[in-house]
Design a protein around this motif. Structure first.
Motif, PDB file in Angstrom:
ATOM      1  N   PHE A  87       0.827  -1.206   0.000  1.00  0.00           N
ATOM      2  CA  PHE A  87       0.000   0.000   0.000  1.00  0.00           C
ATOM      3  C   PHE A  87       0.864   1.260   0.000  1.00  0.00           C
ATOM      4  CE2 PHE A  87      -3.690  -2.551   1.722  1.00  0.00           C
ATOM      5  CZ  PHE A  87      -4.506  -2.320   0.623  1.00  0.00           C
ATOM      6  N   GLY A  88       1.977   1.212   0.711  1.00  0.00           N
ATOM      7  CA  GLY A  88       2.874   2.370   0.720  1.00  0.00           C
ATOM      8  C   GLY A  88       3.431   2.662  -0.665  1.00  0.00           C
ATOM      9  N   ILE A  89       3.886   1.611  -1.339  1.00  0.00           N
ATOM     10  CA  ILE A  89       4.397   1.778  -2.705  1.00  0.00           C
ATOM     11  C   ILE A  89       3.293   2.276  -3.635  1.00  0.00           C
ATOM     12  CG2 ILE A  89       5.281   0.524  -4.723  1.00  0.00           C
ATOM     13  CD1 ILE A  89       6.845  -1.249  -2.688  1.00  0.00           C
ATOM     14  N   LEU A  90       2.107   1.709  -3.508  1.00  0.00           N
ATOM     15  CA  LEU A  90       0.965   2.131  -4.324  1.00  0.00           C
ATOM     16  C   LEU A  90       0.694   3.624  -4.159  1.00  0.00           C
ATOM     17  CD1 LEU A  90      -1.792   1.462  -5.915  1.00  0.00           C
ATOM     18  CD2 LEU A  90      -2.760   1.378  -3.625  1.00  0.00           C
ATOM     19  N   LEU A  91       0.609   4.084  -2.914  1.00  0.00           N
ATOM     20  CA  LEU A  91       0.254   5.486  -2.670  1.00  0.00           C
ATOM     21  C   LEU A  91       1.372   6.448  -3.051  1.00  0.00           C
ATOM     22  CD1 LEU A  91      -1.614   4.912   0.693  1.00  0.00           C
ATOM     23  CD2 LEU A  91      -2.632   5.513  -1.516  1.00  0.00           C
ATOM     24  N   LEU A  92       2.616   6.082  -2.784  1.00  0.00           N
ATOM     25  CA  LEU A  92       3.724   6.953  -3.184  1.00  0.00           C
ATOM     26  C   LEU A  92       3.875   7.001  -4.708  1.00  0.00           C
ATOM     27  CD1 LEU A  92       6.361   6.102  -0.433  1.00  0.00           C
ATOM     28  CD2 LEU A  92       4.955   8.166  -0.634  1.00  0.00           C
ATOM     29  N   SER A  93       3.669   5.854  -5.374  1.00  0.00           N
ATOM     30  CA  SER A  93       3.723   5.830  -6.844  1.00  0.00           C
ATOM     31  C   SER A  93       2.586   6.650  -7.444  1.00  0.00           C
ATOM     32  CB  SER A  93       3.634   4.387  -7.351  1.00  0.00           C
ATOM     33  OG  SER A  93       4.735   3.649  -6.916  1.00  0.00           O
ATOM     34  N   PRO A 110      -2.900  11.539  -2.977  1.00  0.00           N
ATOM     35  CA  PRO A 110      -2.609  10.192  -2.458  1.00  0.00           C
ATOM     36  C   PRO A 110      -1.778  10.189  -1.176  1.00  0.00           C
ATOM     37  CG  PRO A 110      -2.154  10.290  -4.815  1.00  0.00           C
ATOM     38  CD  PRO A 110      -2.392  11.691  -4.350  1.00  0.00           C
ATOM     39  N   LEU A 111      -1.190  11.315  -0.836  1.00  0.00           N
ATOM     40  CA  LEU A 111      -0.396  11.367   0.390  1.00  0.00           C
ATOM     41  C   LEU A 111      -1.279  11.419   1.638  1.00  0.00           C
ATOM     42  CD1 LEU A 111       2.492  13.766  -0.704  1.00  0.00           C
ATOM     43  CD2 LEU A 111       2.481  11.258  -0.609  1.00  0.00           C
ATOM     44  N   VAL A 112      -2.533  11.826   1.484  1.00  0.00           N
ATOM     45  CA  VAL A 112      -3.454  11.850   2.631  1.00  0.00           C
ATOM     46  C   VAL A 112      -3.680  10.434   3.160  1.00  0.00           C
ATOM     47  CG1 VAL A 112      -5.795  12.436   3.398  1.00  0.00           C
ATOM     48  CG2 VAL A 112      -4.513  14.017   1.922  1.00  0.00           C
ATOM     49  N   PRO A 113      -4.106   9.465   2.320  1.00  0.00           N
ATOM     50  CA  PRO A 113      -4.224   8.107   2.856  1.00  0.00           C
ATOM     51  C   PRO A 113      -2.878   7.525   3.283  1.00  0.00           C
ATOM     52  CG  PRO A 113      -4.928   8.165   0.551  1.00  0.00           C
ATOM     53  CD  PRO A 113      -4.609   9.556   0.960  1.00  0.00           C
ATOM     54  N   PHE A 114      -1.781   7.995   2.674  1.00  0.00           N
ATOM     55  CA  PHE A 114      -0.460   7.512   3.067  1.00  0.00           C
ATOM     56  C   PHE A 114      -0.149   7.891   4.514  1.00  0.00           C
ATOM     57  CE2 PHE A 114       4.157   7.908   3.500  1.00  0.00           C
ATOM     58  CZ  PHE A 114       4.545   6.619   3.123  1.00  0.00           C
ATOM     59  N   VAL A 115      -0.532   9.091   4.921  1.00  0.00           N
ATOM     60  CA  VAL A 115      -0.313   9.525   6.308  1.00  0.00           C
ATOM     61  C   VAL A 115      -1.110   8.630   7.260  1.00  0.00           C
ATOM     62  CG1 VAL A 115      -0.737  11.397   7.958  1.00  0.00           C
ATOM     63  CG2 VAL A 115       0.277  11.900   5.726  1.00  0.00           C
ATOM     64  N   PHE A 116      -2.369   8.348   6.918  1.00  0.00           N
ATOM     65  CA  PHE A 116      -3.178   7.463   7.758  1.00  0.00           C
ATOM     66  C   PHE A 116      -2.599   6.047   7.772  1.00  0.00           C
ATOM     67  CE2 PHE A 116      -6.361  10.791   7.033  1.00  0.00           C
ATOM     68  CZ  PHE A 116      -6.792  10.984   8.336  1.00  0.00           C
ATOM     69  N   LEU A 117      -2.082   5.600   6.641  1.00  0.00           N
ATOM     70  CA  LEU A 117      -1.438   4.285   6.576  1.00  0.00           C
ATOM     71  C   LEU A 117      -0.224   4.234   7.501  1.00  0.00           C
ATOM     72  CD1 LEU A 117      -1.510   1.517   4.979  1.00  0.00           C
ATOM     73  CD2 LEU A 117       0.262   2.540   3.541  1.00  0.00           C
ATOM     74  N   ALA A 118       0.547   5.309   7.533  1.00  0.00           N
ATOM     75  CA  ALA A 118       1.720   5.367   8.410  1.00  0.00           C
ATOM     76  C   ALA A 118       1.315   5.313   9.880  1.00  0.00           C
ATOM     77  CB  ALA A 118       2.533   6.632   8.120  1.00  0.00           C
ATOM     78  N   VAL A 119       0.233   6.004  10.245  1.00  0.00           N
ATOM     79  CA  VAL A 119      -0.253   5.968  11.629  1.00  0.00           C
ATOM     80  C   VAL A 119      -0.750   4.561  11.962  1.00  0.00           C
ATOM     81  CG1 VAL A 119      -1.990   6.870  13.230  1.00  0.00           C
ATOM     82  CG2 VAL A 119      -0.794   8.427  11.665  1.00  0.00           C
ATOM     83  N   SER A 120      -1.479   3.948  11.040  1.00  0.00           N
ATOM     84  CA  SER A 120      -1.953   2.576  11.239  1.00  0.00           C
ATOM     85  C   SER A 120      -0.775   1.633  11.433  1.00  0.00           C
ATOM     86  CB  SER A 120      -2.783   2.131  10.031  1.00  0.00           C
ATOM     87  OG  SER A 120      -3.054   0.754  10.089  1.00  0.00           O
ATOM     88  N   TYR A 121       0.266   1.795  10.632  1.00  0.00           N
ATOM     89  CA  TYR A 121       1.445   0.939  10.745  1.00  0.00           C
ATOM     90  C   TYR A 121       2.169   1.158  12.070  1.00  0.00           C
ATOM     91  CZ  TYR A 121       5.774  -1.461   9.653  1.00  0.00           C
ATOM     92  OH  TYR A 121       6.844  -2.314   9.690  1.00  0.00           O
ATOM     93  N   TYR A 122       2.215   2.395  12.528  1.00  0.00           N
ATOM     94  CA  TYR A 122       2.817   2.691  13.826  1.00  0.00           C
ATOM     95  C   TYR A 122       2.116   1.887  14.931  1.00  0.00           C
ATOM     96  CZ  TYR A 122       3.659   5.074  18.219  1.00  0.00           C
ATOM     97  OH  TYR A 122       3.949   5.338  19.533  1.00  0.00           O
ATOM     98  N   TYR A 123       0.787   1.923  14.937  1.00  0.00           N
ATOM     99  CA  TYR A 123       0.038   1.179  15.958  1.00  0.00           C
ATOM    100  C   TYR A 123       0.154  -0.327  15.745  1.00  0.00           C
ATOM    101  CZ  TYR A 123      -1.838   5.251  18.253  1.00  0.00           C
ATOM    102  OH  TYR A 123      -1.958   6.401  18.975  1.00  0.00           O
ATOM    103  N   PHE A 124       0.236  -0.767  14.500  1.00  0.00           N
ATOM    104  CA  PHE A 124       0.455  -2.186  14.217  1.00  0.00           C
ATOM    105  C   PHE A 124       1.761  -2.653  14.856  1.00  0.00           C
ATOM    106  CE2 PHE A 124       2.590  -5.301  11.460  1.00  0.00           C
ATOM    107  CZ  PHE A 124       1.698  -6.354  11.564  1.00  0.00           C
TER     108      PHE A 124
END
Length: 131
Positions: A87-93, A110-124
């Motif tokens: 998902f990170g590669i998808l959103l950055l690409s 696309p960087l907006v969902p990337f920020v939420f993905l990063a927060v989700s990954y932090y909690y993961f």
């Protein structure tokens, strides 16, 4: 009677709740636009970016598989890690492609969902590796 959870005394419960809220929201933010945006708009965007016609189907399938991998608790963490990477590669690409072809503003979207993905990954990571 319902038992109330005291999040101040049990931060692990708070982290779990935060993880699930952020992660569910992030998966919806990544997946749902593919199904609610006008189909003609998506076709034109893919052509403008010069991707092959089958690319939207491929993305849709992989997004669903990735979301299932992340959202199903019994799937091993190694697969979840790879889904986050995907998902990170998808959103950055997507950000790079739209930024080059459509301009800065569309490249930032696309960087907006990337920020939420990063927060989700932090909690993961916090829930799975900091025990």
């Amino acid at each position: 009677m319902t038992k109330q959870i005291d999040f101040v005394k049990n931060p692990d419960k708070k982290s779990k709740r935060t993880y699930w809220i952020i992660t569910s929201f992030t998966m919806a933010l990544i997946i749902l636009p593919s199904y609610f945006a006008p189909r003609e708009y998506l076709i034109q965007a893919v052509k403008k970016l010069q991707f092959p016609d089958y690319f939207t189907l491929e993305l849709d399938i992989l997004k669903i598989v990735g979301a299932i991998v992340i959202l199903v608790p019994r799937i091993p963490t190694m697969f979840k890690e790879w889904a986050y990477v995907g998902f990170g590669i998808l959103l950055l690409s997507a950000s790079l492609a739209h930024g080059i072809v459509d301009g800065f503003v569309k490249g930032v979207a696309p960087l907006v969902p990337f920020v939420f993905l990063a927060v989700s990954y932090y909690y993961f990571r916090k829930l799975n590796y900091e025990n």
